[in-house]
Design a protein around this motif. Sequence first.
Motif, PDB file in Angstrom:
ATOM      1  N   LEU A 176       3.251  26.375 -24.713  1.00  0.00           N
ATOM      2  CA  LEU A 176       2.442  26.786 -23.438  1.00  0.00           C
ATOM      3  C   LEU A 176       1.302  25.921 -23.663  1.00  0.00           C
ATOM      4  N   LEU A 177       0.200  26.096 -24.533  1.00  0.00           N
ATOM      5  CA  LEU A 177      -0.938  25.150 -24.471  1.00  0.00           C
ATOM      6  C   LEU A 177      -0.876  24.028 -23.846  1.00  0.00           C
ATOM      7  N   TRP A 178       0.129  23.160 -24.698  1.00  0.00           N
ATOM      8  CA  TRP A 178       0.293  21.734 -24.415  1.00  0.00           C
ATOM      9  C   TRP A 178       0.689  21.335 -23.004  1.00  0.00           C
ATOM     10  N   VAL A 179       1.646  22.306 -22.545  1.00  0.00           N
ATOM     11  CA  VAL A 179       2.253  22.021 -21.119  1.00  0.00           C
ATOM     12  C   VAL A 179       1.149  22.402 -20.342  1.00  0.00           C
ATOM     13  N   GLU A 180       0.220  23.224 -20.328  1.00  0.00           N
ATOM     14  CA  GLU A 180      -1.066  23.516 -19.519  1.00  0.00           C
ATOM     15  C   GLU A 180      -1.920  22.294 -19.500  1.00  0.00           C
ATOM     16  N   ARG A 181      -2.162  21.873 -20.807  1.00  0.00           N
ATOM     17  CA  ARG A 181      -3.010  20.732 -20.863  1.00  0.00           C
ATOM     18  C   ARG A 181      -2.594  19.648 -20.207  1.00  0.00           C
ATOM     19  N   THR A 182      -1.223  19.317 -20.517  1.00  0.00           N
ATOM     20  CA  THR A 182      -0.608  18.145 -19.836  1.00  0.00           C
ATOM     21  C   THR A 182      -0.826  18.242 -18.204  1.00  0.00           C
ATOM     22  N   SER A 183      -0.451  19.487 -17.615  1.00  0.00           N
ATOM     23  CA  SER A 183      -0.560  19.824 -16.146  1.00  0.00           C
ATOM     24  C   SER A 183      -2.018  19.477 -15.809  1.00  0.00           C
ATOM     25  N   PHE A 184      -2.722  19.951 -16.479  1.00  0.00           N
ATOM     26  CA  PHE A 184      -4.225  19.733 -15.945  1.00  0.00           C
ATOM     27  C   PHE A 184      -4.733  18.212 -16.056  1.00  0.00           C
ATOM     28  N   SER A 185      -4.476  17.623 -17.228  1.00  0.00           N
ATOM     29  CA  SER A 185      -4.847  16.291 -17.573  1.00  0.00           C
ATOM     30  C   SER A 185      -4.239  15.457 -16.547  1.00  0.00           C
ATOM     31  N   LEU A 186      -2.778  15.685 -16.141  1.00  0.00           N
ATOM     32  CA  LEU A 186      -2.090  14.852 -15.171  1.00  0.00           C
ATOM     33  C   LEU A 186      -2.980  15.009 -13.541  1.00  0.00           C
ATOM     34  N   GLY A 187      -3.288  16.502 -13.426  1.00  0.00           N
ATOM     35  CA  GLY A 187      -3.890  16.708 -12.228  1.00  0.00           C
ATOM     36  C   GLY A 187      -5.268  15.880 -12.013  1.00  0.00           C
ATOM     37  N   ILE A 188      -5.824  16.071 -13.043  1.00  0.00           N
ATOM     38  CA  ILE A 188      -7.413  15.300 -12.975  1.00  0.00           C
ATOM     39  C   ILE A 188      -7.246  13.796 -12.695  1.00  0.00           C
ATOM     40  N   ALA A 189      -6.303  13.201 -13.712  1.00  0.00           N
ATOM     41  CA  ALA A 189      -5.955  11.754 -13.360  1.00  0.00           C
ATOM     42  C   ALA A 189      -5.273  11.383 -11.768  1.00  0.00           C
ATOM     43  N   ALA A 190      -4.431  12.299 -11.373  1.00  0.00           N
ATOM     44  CA  ALA A 190      -4.126  12.102  -9.968  1.00  0.00           C
ATOM     45  C   ALA A 190      -5.040  11.972  -8.925  1.00  0.00           C
ATOM     46  N   LEU A 191      -5.785  13.219  -9.052  1.00  0.00           N
ATOM     47  CA  LEU A 191      -6.901  13.503  -8.061  1.00  0.00           C
ATOM     48  C   LEU A 191      -8.047  12.263  -8.074  1.00  0.00           C
TER      49      LEU A 191
ATOM     50  N   ALA B 276       1.030  -1.223   0.030  1.00  0.00           N
ATOM     51  CA  ALA B 276       0.022  -0.138   0.103  1.00  0.00           C
ATOM     52  C   ALA B 276       0.865   1.142  -0.127  1.00  0.00           C
ATOM     53  N   LEU B 277       1.963   1.190   0.610  1.00  0.00           N
ATOM     54  CA  LEU B 277       2.853   2.311   0.995  1.00  0.00           C
ATOM     55  C   LEU B 277       3.439   2.556  -0.407  1.00  0.00           C
ATOM     56  N   HIS B 278       3.772   1.617  -1.159  1.00  0.00           N
ATOM     57  CA  HIS B 278       4.463   1.774  -2.539  1.00  0.00           C
ATOM     58  C   HIS B 278       3.465   2.390  -3.575  1.00  0.00           C
ATOM     59  N   ARG B 279       2.189   2.046  -3.534  1.00  0.00           N
ATOM     60  CA  ARG B 279       1.160   2.556  -4.227  1.00  0.00           C
ATOM     61  C   ARG B 279       1.227   4.220  -3.993  1.00  0.00           C
ATOM     62  N   TYR B 280       1.194   4.425  -2.683  1.00  0.00           N
ATOM     63  CA  TYR B 280       0.788   5.850  -2.313  1.00  0.00           C
ATOM     64  C   TYR B 280       2.292   6.546  -2.635  1.00  0.00           C
ATOM     65  N   LEU B 281       3.425   5.949  -2.596  1.00  0.00           N
ATOM     66  CA  LEU B 281       4.508   6.846  -3.179  1.00  0.00           C
ATOM     67  C   LEU B 281       4.692   7.043  -4.643  1.00  0.00           C
ATOM     68  N   LEU B 282       3.898   6.096  -5.466  1.00  0.00           N
ATOM     69  CA  LEU B 282       3.734   6.375  -6.831  1.00  0.00           C
ATOM     70  C   LEU B 282       2.642   7.255  -6.954  1.00  0.00           C
ATOM     71  N   LEU B 283       1.622   7.397  -5.883  1.00  0.00           N
ATOM     72  CA  LEU B 283       0.589   8.555  -6.251  1.00  0.00           C
ATOM     73  C   LEU B 283       1.392   9.968  -5.734  1.00  0.00           C
ATOM     74  N   PHE B 284       2.470   9.891  -4.807  1.00  0.00           N
ATOM     75  CA  PHE B 284       2.958  11.196  -4.607  1.00  0.00           C
ATOM     76  C   PHE B 284       3.896  11.861  -5.440  1.00  0.00           C
ATOM     77  N   TYR B 285       4.591  10.684  -6.274  1.00  0.00           N
ATOM     78  CA  TYR B 285       5.418  11.120  -7.528  1.00  0.00           C
ATOM     79  C   TYR B 285       4.383  11.671  -8.505  1.00  0.00           C
ATOM     80  N   ALA B 286       3.304  11.092  -8.826  1.00  0.00           N
ATOM     81  CA  ALA B 286       2.345  11.881  -9.581  1.00  0.00           C
ATOM     82  C   ALA B 286       1.997  13.027  -9.221  1.00  0.00           C
TER      83      ALA B 286
END
Length: 161
Positions: free
Chosen positions: A115-130, A81-91
């Motif tokens: 800039l637009l693709w970096v922003e889009r990537t940031s938001f998409s990673l954020g939504i996926a991680a959340l 479980a800690l390993h999975r949460y470490l992966l989430l921490f890295y995300a």
Amino acid sequence: MSLAHGRLALIASGLVVGLAVLFYGHDLTDGNAAALRLQVMIFSILTGFLAGAIALMGDPKLLYSGGWRVASAHRRAIGQALHRYLLLFYAYLLVLLFSLAAELCRGLTSEVPLLLWVERTSFSLGIAALWCSAGLPTRLLRVQMDALDDAVQRRKESETG
């Protein structure tokens, strides 16, 4: 549905939602500096919370009572479980890194598509991680309830034995 299948479904659906935001959410994300700052604030808090949760879950006092074999098996389960949460921490850190990159791109380049693709990537990673974080409160509750149950069992055994 087993726990592993549930986890896999959560991760897969998080990736699908993240990809949907990447390709179809540009009306919400493109050039939205306020949303980017809000994302940085949210993920900074979540990163600290997750670090605390990892520390709490790794506390040796939470190991089940009993012999060393019981403790060893429980330690392995906690370690997974800690390993999975470490992966989430890295995300989470990756989300913050892309948010920083978006801010730097905003100030350093006039190349809007980058800039637009970096922003889009940031938001998409954020939504996926959340999205993938949805199981964390349940897991923390389960860890604490298991610890309480084990403490009650130890007291019961000491009073009857």
